[in-house]
Design a protein around this motif. Structure first.
Motif, PDB file in Angstrom:
ATOM      1  N   THR A 189       5.925   5.941 -10.708  1.00 22.78           N
ATOM      2  CA  THR A 189       6.028   4.606 -11.280  1.00 22.78           C
ATOM      3  C   THR A 189       6.788   4.694 -12.596  1.00 22.78           C
ATOM      4  O   THR A 189       6.519   5.585 -13.414  1.00 22.78           O
ATOM      5  CB  THR A 189       4.639   3.991 -11.526  1.00 22.78           C
ATOM      6  N   ARG A 242      -2.871   9.242 -19.397  1.00 20.91           N
ATOM      7  CA  ARG A 242      -3.429   8.026 -18.813  1.00 20.91           C
ATOM      8  C   ARG A 242      -2.864   6.853 -19.600  1.00 20.91           C
ATOM      9  O   ARG A 242      -2.841   6.888 -20.835  1.00 20.91           O
ATOM     10  CB  ARG A 242      -4.952   8.052 -18.910  1.00 20.91           C
ATOM     11  N   HIS A 285      -4.816   2.271  -9.850  1.00 21.65           N
ATOM     12  CA  HIS A 285      -3.863   2.420  -8.752  1.00 21.65           C
ATOM     13  C   HIS A 285      -3.253   3.821  -8.815  1.00 21.65           C
ATOM     14  O   HIS A 285      -3.256   4.466  -9.865  1.00 21.65           O
ATOM     15  CB  HIS A 285      -2.719   1.392  -8.858  1.00 21.65           C
ATOM     16  N   SER A 286      -2.713   4.256  -7.691  1.00 24.38           N
ATOM     17  CA  SER A 286      -1.913   5.481  -7.716  1.00 24.38           C
ATOM     18  C   SER A 286      -0.502   5.134  -8.167  1.00 24.38           C
ATOM     19  O   SER A 286      -0.138   3.954  -8.279  1.00 24.38           O
ATOM     20  CB  SER A 286      -1.866   6.123  -6.327  1.00 24.38           C
ATOM     21  N   CYS A 287       0.306   6.156  -8.395  1.00 25.80           N
ATOM     22  CA  CYS A 287       1.686   5.931  -8.855  1.00 25.80           C
ATOM     23  C   CYS A 287       2.633   5.540  -7.730  1.00 25.80           C
ATOM     24  O   CYS A 287       3.842   5.463  -7.935  1.00 25.80           O
ATOM     25  CB  CYS A 287       2.211   7.179  -9.572  1.00 25.80           C
ATOM     26  N   ARG A 296      -7.769   5.588 -13.389  1.00 25.84           N
ATOM     27  CA  ARG A 296      -6.709   4.810 -12.761  1.00 25.84           C
ATOM     28  C   ARG A 296      -7.273   3.683 -11.898  1.00 25.84           C
ATOM     29  O   ARG A 296      -8.326   3.831 -11.253  1.00 25.84           O
ATOM     30  CB  ARG A 296      -5.787   5.700 -11.939  1.00 25.84           C
ATOM     31  N   THR A 331       7.725   1.859  -5.471  1.00 27.94           N
ATOM     32  CA  THR A 331       7.473   1.078  -6.694  1.00 27.94           C
ATOM     33  C   THR A 331       8.768   0.631  -7.361  1.00 27.94           C
ATOM     34  O   THR A 331       8.758   0.256  -8.535  1.00 27.94           O
ATOM     35  CB  THR A 331       6.653   1.928  -7.687  1.00 27.94           C
ATOM     36  N   ASP A 373       2.326  11.165  -9.783  1.00 30.42           N
ATOM     37  CA  ASP A 373       1.142  11.824  -9.256  1.00 30.42           C
ATOM     38  C   ASP A 373       1.480  12.292  -7.843  1.00 30.42           C
ATOM     39  O   ASP A 373       2.641  12.221  -7.425  1.00 30.42           O
ATOM     40  CB  ASP A 373      -0.109  10.923  -9.316  1.00 30.42           C
ATOM     41  N   VAL A 415      -3.070  -2.846 -15.316  1.00 25.53           N
ATOM     42  CA  VAL A 415      -3.365  -1.675 -14.473  1.00 25.53           C
ATOM     43  C   VAL A 415      -3.579  -0.442 -15.342  1.00 25.53           C
ATOM     44  O   VAL A 415      -3.210  -0.422 -16.524  1.00 25.53           O
ATOM     45  CB  VAL A 415      -2.223  -1.404 -13.470  1.00 25.53           C
ATOM     46  N   ARG A 416      -4.182   0.542 -14.733  1.00 29.04           N
ATOM     47  CA  ARG A 416      -4.386   1.839 -15.384  1.00 29.04           C
ATOM     48  C   ARG A 416      -3.854   2.919 -14.442  1.00 29.04           C
ATOM     49  O   ARG A 416      -4.217   2.960 -13.263  1.00 29.04           O
ATOM     50  CB  ARG A 416      -5.867   2.058 -15.674  1.00 29.04           C
ATOM     51  N   LEU A 417      -2.982   3.782 -14.956  1.00 24.91           N
ATOM     52  CA  LEU A 417      -2.381   4.860 -14.171  1.00 24.91           C
ATOM     53  C   LEU A 417      -2.609   6.192 -14.877  1.00 24.91           C
ATOM     54  O   LEU A 417      -2.659   6.248 -16.104  1.00 24.91           O
ATOM     55  CB  LEU A 417      -0.878   4.636 -13.998  1.00 24.91           C
ATOM     56  N   SER A 418      -2.713   7.240 -14.088  1.00 23.65           N
ATOM     57  CA  SER A 418      -2.776   8.600 -14.633  1.00 23.65           C
ATOM     58  C   SER A 418      -1.842   9.491 -13.841  1.00 23.65           C
ATOM     59  O   SER A 418      -1.673   9.325 -12.620  1.00 23.65           O
ATOM     60  CB  SER A 418      -4.203   9.154 -14.572  1.00 23.65           C
TER      61      SER A 418
END
Length: 606
Positions: free
Chosen positions: A62, A86, A21-23, A19, A105, A57, A35-38
């Motif tokens: 998000t 992811r 960023h966080s969610c 990630r 968000t 998370d 962006v990359r989110l998990s």
């Protein structure tokens, strides 16, 4: 376009594996970013071929969007609730009409361009999304899913934050944190020990500590003056809604060269600060009255009173002695009996009085007498069976003593207090709640002091400790030469809203007083030396006066989280039968383990 695509791929390849960023981190300022989110799939919504996914998370949620233009649309269609994924994507601004102001968000969404399934989920035994109610057995068996729910996430974060704040407040007061042993010797703390067999010493057992009691006193003897610890405690107890049946944590502290008030002055700002910081803005009482154990039992029917309820019970025996109400009059001819009244402002209706009488009968008592006062146009009239039997003069005297008037009622219980006191206390609680007399959004505290050192078994008459056995008796050695049931200890509890939050005492640091105190409870000097040799020996080498207390962390967090059950604020609790359904404990030992420990398990009794 080709160059932009290359740079986009390059940025993604340089990202963290899971990630960027966080969610909860993306805002309108990130629109256009790759962006990359998990996280976990909170829920999936299909709006006519356009997929919306809430990705969750521990920080927040998000919204993801995916349509047939996405190169991974077919893969996204397969994801289900609680899959761990992811994604890579582009941040887009939501239409103004679709902005969600409830989440950080809420102004954006992420268009999914790539996806990786990190962990698919099987069919769920309980849903994380929503507020569905599930049986406690299901929740505890699948606790790792239960803990994903937002309410549980908030409770566990609250618990962690409360403990961190406690630690800081204790350090700021000059205390140092020391850890005491988990494997130790058995000690009488008022509950059953968990025993641990010794492999190196066959036939002998350690015990898990019910509390760090002896060790923290020995820390004082060692000259450290101010100790605290976030201490695990282990007690083999019957479960209750406000008590864990196996283990719990407490803020444990001890101080040297102190009296009772010094302990109060130390811990009050710590607890007050915690409740002000985490109590959601509810008023926190600054006035903590000192109430004797005897008065608390009389006024509230319990040693952990809820002072949000203004009702105080009173003794009204004199008004029934020799009266026309034969049941109470004859009771009062017996030694040790009395009549107590529970005032009930605004409870003056026969319907309510009958309902409370039925409540007491369900609690196991024959019933509860009552009087209620009503306006008859030309004046006030006392009504009910008791009023008719004792006459207007006695009824009026009762009304004036209790400070009641038109529209009010009073309930009466009689006999030896030990037989009805607890039920009277529960009736007081119900009366306060049903009549709207009890505050609902505040925290009120009281110190309960002057506990009896000893109690006698009702059947055998055997005298034993009623509270902490290491407390200093009021009056010292001289007090122990009389009736042990009249001896009071420097023992104290802190009650808040009907729960015991703190228990403590000024300790018995004098060896001769300690030996005598245990002797009255049936322990001869040899037994005291055998069971408490470490402390007995230490007290021969200059033990300082000392005292302290312990605050139940689980119970404090339960109050702050406004939960009725302590299991809601413990990460992995046992059920009401002291079973861990998730880890299958307790479990049967292996034969090899028993042989190594030289133990044999007897079959359960029929």
């Amino acid at each position: 376009m080709y160059r932009a695509d290359i740079f986009s791929r390059l940025r993604i390849s340089l990202m963290h594996a899971y990630r960027s960023h966080s969610c909860a981190a993306l805002t309108a300022a990130n629109v256009g970013d790759t962006v990359r989110l998990s996280g976990w799939v909170h829920r999936v919504r299909d709006h006519g071929g356009v997929l919306f996914i809430d990705l969750r998370d521990t920080y927040g949620i998000t919204q993801l969007i995916c349509d047939p233009d996405s190169p991974v649309f077919a893969q996204v269609e397969k994801v289900r609730s609680e899959w761990c994924i992811r994604i890579d994507g582009t941040v887009k601004a939501r239409d103004a009409s679709l902005v969600n102001p409830k989440i950080p968000t809420g102004e954006i969404e992420v268009f999914v361009r790539d996806i990786e399934v990190l962990g698919a989920a099987a069919e769920l035994p309980l849903m994380v999304f929503g507020d569905q109610e599930y049986p406690e057995e299901t929740r505890l068996k699948y606790r790792y899913l239960d803990l994903r729910r937002d309410a549980m996430q908030q409770n566990m974060k609250l618990r962690s934050d409360v403990i961190a704040s406690m630690r800081k407040r204790m350090w700021d007061k000059g205390f140092r944190e020391f850890q005491t042993p988990i494997i130790t010797a058995s000690s009488p703390e008022g509950a059953r020990d968990f025993l641990v067999p010794s492999r190196l010493h066959p036939g002998k057992f350690y015990a898990l500590p019910q509390a760090p009691q002896q060790f923290k006193q020995l820390i004082m003897v060692s000259g450290y003056d101010k100790y605290f610890q976030i201490a695990p405690c282990f007690r083999d107890e019957d479960p209750r809604a406000d008590r864990s049946p196996t283990d719990f944590y407490q803020l444990d502290l001890e101080m040297s060269f102190v009296e009772q008030q010094d302990v109060f002055d130390t811990i009050q700002p710590v607890i007050t600060g915690i409740f002000e910081e985490f109590g959601g803005g509810k008023p926190v009482s600054q006035d903590w009255p000192l109430i004797s154990y005897a008065d608390s039992a009389l006024w509230y029917g319990t040693d952990k009173p809820d002072l949000r309820n203004p009702i105080k019970m009173q003794v009204v025996s004199e008004h029934f002695a020799g009266s026309g109400f034969a049941i109470f009059a004859k009771l009062l001819e017996q030694e040790g009996t009395e009549i107590r009244a529970i005032p009930a402002p605004t409870g003056g209706s026969r319907k309510f009085c009958d309902r409370m009488n039925a409540f007491v009968q369900k609690e196991g008592l024959p019933g509860m007498g009552y009087i209620f006062w009503r306006d008859q146009g030309e004046g006030m009239e006392a009504a009910g069976p008791l009023a008719k039997n004792i006459g207007p003069e006695r009824t009026e005297a009762i009304r004036q003593q209790l400070g009641l008037g038109v529209g009010d009622a009073a309930f009466f219980l009689g006999g030896k207090p030990a037989a009805f006191e607890a039920v009277a206390g529960r009736a007081r609680t119900v009366i306060g709640e049903e009549l709207g007399l009890t505050e609902t959004d505040s925290f009120k505290f009281a110190w309960i002091v002057d506990f009896p050192m000893y109690e006698a078994d009702e059947e055998t008459g055997k005298v034993d400790f009623s509270h902490n056995p290491f407390s200093m008796p009021q009056g010292g050695l001289d007090a122990l030469n009389g009736d042990p049931l009249k001896v009071l200890g420097y023992q104290y509890d802190l009650a808040c809203n009907g729960y015991e939050l703190i228990s403590g005492a000024i300790r018995n640091h004098k060896l001769d007083v300690m030996i005598k105190a245990f002797e009255l409870a049936g322990y001869d000097e040899a037994e005291v030396h055998k069971r408490f040799g470490g402390m007995v020996n230490a007290f021969q080498y200059g033990a300082p006066p000392h005292g302290g207390c312990a605050a139940g962390i689980d119970r404090i967090v339960m109050l702050l989280a406004d939960e009725a059950n302590i299991r809601e604020v413990i990460m992995f609790p046992m059920n009401q039968r002291a079973e861990d359904l998730m880890m299958n404990a307790p479990s049967d030992p292996q034969n090899e383990q028993l042989r190594e420990l030289r133990l044999r398990v007897l079959p359960p009794e029929a």
